[in-house]
Design a protein around this motif. Sequence first.
Motif, short mmCIF file in Angstrom:
data_model
loop_
_atom_site.label_atom_id
_atom_site.label_comp_id
_atom_site.label_asym_id
_atom_site.label_seq_id
_atom_site.Cartn_x
_atom_site.Cartn_y
_atom_site.Cartn_z
N ARG A 1 0.89 -1.24 0.10
CA ARG A 1 -0.02 0.02 0.08
C ARG A 1 0.91 1.27 -0.26
O ARG A 1 1.65 1.46 0.91
N PRO A 2 0.79 2.20 -1.15
CA PRO A 2 1.63 3.51 -1.04
C PRO A 2 1.27 4.04 0.37
O PRO A 2 0.25 4.09 0.83
N ASP A 3 2.49 4.85 0.99
CA ASP A 3 2.29 5.48 2.01
C ASP A 3 1.09 6.78 2.00
O ASP A 3 0.67 6.94 2.94
N HIS A 4 1.01 7.24 0.64
CA HIS A 4 0.03 8.35 0.79
C HIS A 4 -1.25 8.00 0.50
O HIS A 4 -2.27 8.76 0.21
N VAL A 5 -1.51 6.58 0.60
CA VAL A 5 -2.83 6.10 0.32
C VAL A 5 -3.50 5.61 1.83
O VAL A 5 -3.36 4.45 1.99
N PRO A 6 -3.86 6.59 2.81
CA PRO A 6 -4.40 6.18 3.88
C PRO A 6 -5.53 5.30 3.94
O PRO A 6 -5.74 4.66 4.97
N ALA A 7 -6.21 5.49 3.06
CA ALA A 7 -7.72 4.80 2.81
C ALA A 7 -7.62 3.27 2.47
O ALA A 7 -6.36 2.84 2.22
N ARG A 8 -8.53 2.67 2.07
CA ARG A 8 -8.30 1.41 1.85
C ARG A 8 -7.91 1.32 0.40
O ARG A 8 -8.40 2.14 -0.72
N CYS A 9 -7.32 0.26 -0.23
CA CYS A 9 -6.60 0.05 -1.30
C CYS A 9 -7.63 -1.17 -1.85
O CYS A 9 -7.75 -2.12 -1.30
N ALA A 10 -7.85 -1.13 -3.49
CA ALA A 10 -8.32 -2.23 -4.10
C ALA A 10 -7.27 -2.37 -5.17
O ALA A 10 -6.63 -1.40 -5.56
N ARG A 11 -6.89 -3.54 -5.67
CA ARG A 11 -6.14 -3.95 -6.94
C ARG A 11 -6.92 -4.31 -8.03
O ARG A 11 -7.52 -5.52 -7.74
N LEU A 12 -6.80 -3.97 -9.18
CA LEU A 12 -7.20 -4.52 -10.25
C LEU A 12 -6.11 -4.80 -11.07
O LEU A 12 -5.27 -4.45 -11.56
N VAL A 13 -6.05 -6.22 -11.52
CA VAL A 13 -5.13 -6.72 -12.15
C VAL A 13 -5.74 -7.11 -13.73
O VAL A 13 -6.61 -7.98 -13.65
N ALA A 14 -5.70 -6.12 -14.63
CA ALA A 14 -6.31 -6.51 -15.90
C ALA A 14 -5.14 -6.88 -16.83
O ALA A 14 -4.17 -6.11 -17.43
N LEU A 15 -5.65 -7.83 -17.76
CA LEU A 15 -4.61 -8.52 -18.86
C LEU A 15 -5.33 -8.62 -20.02
O LEU A 15 -6.31 -9.28 -20.08
N ASP A 16 -4.39 -8.29 -21.00
CA ASP A 16 -4.86 -8.54 -22.50
C ASP A 16 -4.87 -10.20 -22.75
O ASP A 16 -4.05 -10.75 -22.04
N PHE A 17 -5.38 -10.45 -23.37
CA PHE A 17 -5.05 -12.15 -23.97
C PHE A 17 -4.22 -12.47 -25.01
O PHE A 17 -3.19 -12.83 -24.67
N ASP A 18 -4.60 -12.07 -26.26
CA ASP A 18 -3.61 -12.51 -27.49
C ASP A 18 -2.40 -11.83 -27.32
O ASP A 18 -2.25 -10.64 -27.35
N PRO B 1 0.39 -16.93 -26.72
CA PRO B 1 1.15 -16.54 -27.85
C PRO B 1 0.46 -16.63 -29.08
O PRO B 1 -0.53 -17.35 -29.35
N LEU B 2 0.90 -15.65 -30.10
CA LEU B 2 0.08 -15.37 -31.37
C LEU B 2 0.19 -16.65 -32.13
O LEU B 2 1.35 -17.21 -32.30
N VAL B 3 -0.98 -17.01 -33.15
CA VAL B 3 -0.67 -18.08 -33.98
C VAL B 3 -1.69 -17.57 -35.07
O VAL B 3 -2.33 -16.59 -35.07
N ASP B 4 -1.63 -18.40 -36.23
CA ASP B 4 -2.33 -18.17 -37.43
C ASP B 4 -3.61 -18.27 -37.36
O ASP B 4 -4.37 -17.50 -38.01
N ASP B 5 -4.32 -19.07 -36.64
CA ASP B 5 -5.65 -19.39 -36.47
C ASP B 5 -6.13 -18.82 -35.05
O ASP B 5 -5.97 -19.45 -34.06
N PRO B 6 -6.95 -17.80 -35.12
CA PRO B 6 -7.44 -17.27 -33.69
C PRO B 6 -8.09 -18.25 -32.81
O PRO B 6 -8.41 -18.20 -31.81
N SER B 7 -8.97 -19.21 -33.65
CA SER B 7 -9.53 -20.01 -32.73
C SER B 7 -8.72 -21.23 -32.44
O SER B 7 -9.40 -22.04 -31.47
N ALA B 8 -7.37 -21.28 -32.53
CA ALA B 8 -6.43 -22.05 -31.98
C ALA B 8 -5.65 -21.54 -31.10
O ALA B 8 -4.84 -22.34 -30.30
N SER B 9 -5.83 -20.39 -30.67
CA SER B 9 -4.99 -19.46 -29.37
C SER B 9 -5.25 -20.29 -27.92
O SER B 9 -6.48 -20.68 -27.85
N THR B 10 -4.30 -20.56 -27.31
CA THR B 10 -4.55 -20.93 -26.06
C THR B 10 -3.43 -20.35 -25.13
O THR B 10 -2.11 -19.98 -25.56
N MET B 11 -3.76 -20.23 -23.89
CA MET B 11 -2.64 -19.57 -22.89
C MET B 11 -1.61 -20.67 -22.67
O MET B 11 -1.91 -21.86 -22.56
#
Length: 290
Positions: free
Chosen positions: A27-44, A49-59
């Motif tokens: 928690r940053p020192d200058h944030v005395p109030a409650r903190c929430a964290r959002l972890v937002a992630l792109d997919f492709d 990893p990028l592949v030729d066929d988008p329907s074959a993409s997998t983490m």
Amino acid sequence: MSGAQVSDAEPAVPPSALAAALRFAGRPDHVPARCARLVALDFDGTLAPLVDDPSASTMTPAARAAVDRLASLAARPAPPDGDELRLALVSGRNLTDLAARSGAPAGTYLVGSHGAETGRVTVHGVDAVPLRLTDAQVDALERLREGLQDAVDGRRGAWVQDKPSAAVLHTRLCGADDARAAAADADAVAARLGLHAMHGKDVVEIAVVATSKGIAVERLREELEEGDDRLRALVLYAGDDTTDEAAFEVLGPDDLGVKVGPGSTLATERVADADALADLLERLADALDG
Ligand SMILES: O=P(O)(O)OC[C@H]1O[C@H](O[C@H]2O[C@H](CO)[C@@H](O)[C@H](O)[C@H]2O)[C@H](O)[C@@H](O)[C@@H]1O
């Protein structure tokens, strides 16, 4: 093969990215109030990893494990004065496709079509906010699809992907000349229809709904802070493509932007690939779990 060689092959998290992730978990020192964290992630290109066929993409398996771990941390009830964690996937894919390809765990927030579609994964499936297009948008989408279809005609490897609020020209399988010419034609179609063309990795995406990943991330942050004046939401966003720059652009000094792979960026940290990002997310999870 020696042990040293095996360890050399492991993805490395740059020390500055690791330090930034640990700072984000605290928690940053200058944030005395409650903190929430959002972890937002792109997919492709970020988790898958990028592949030729988008329907074959997998983490990658490592990305899958990191996402599942963050989801299970996010599912734990936050103590009354403790910090909430929220996990979101923010993608150009349409919502149904994103949910299917990612297999995101229950509780995960989903943003599809660069922000035009939103929803949340539940144990019963995806609880989605219905997308409603005006008659004018439906008409524009129809003309957009026709225009892009003309742009790919006769260009080997080029194809058009339909989405509920957009159409996408794909050129990954094209030769350089055909890719350039098809992209120029797509730009002309967008200009003719008064629409904005987003250029991503071997794609030109044109939507009839004005949106961006920056708008989407700001919305997710506001939803998290909503109804609690004392709560500050910090955001970690990771992405690989030019369309992710809109999300990096809305981050502040207490947030954390992580660019995955090469290319110029507004993000303050960079990792090499999906597995290096997974490594970083696991270290973040360790810190949040501690
Ligand atoms: O925001 P993202 O989750 O990164 O989605 C952006 C686009 O991803 C897909 O295209 C990209 O990945 C494909 C599969 O690896 C690849 O073939 C293509 O060249 C990439 O641009 C998806 O098909 C698009 O609809 C998304 O907008």
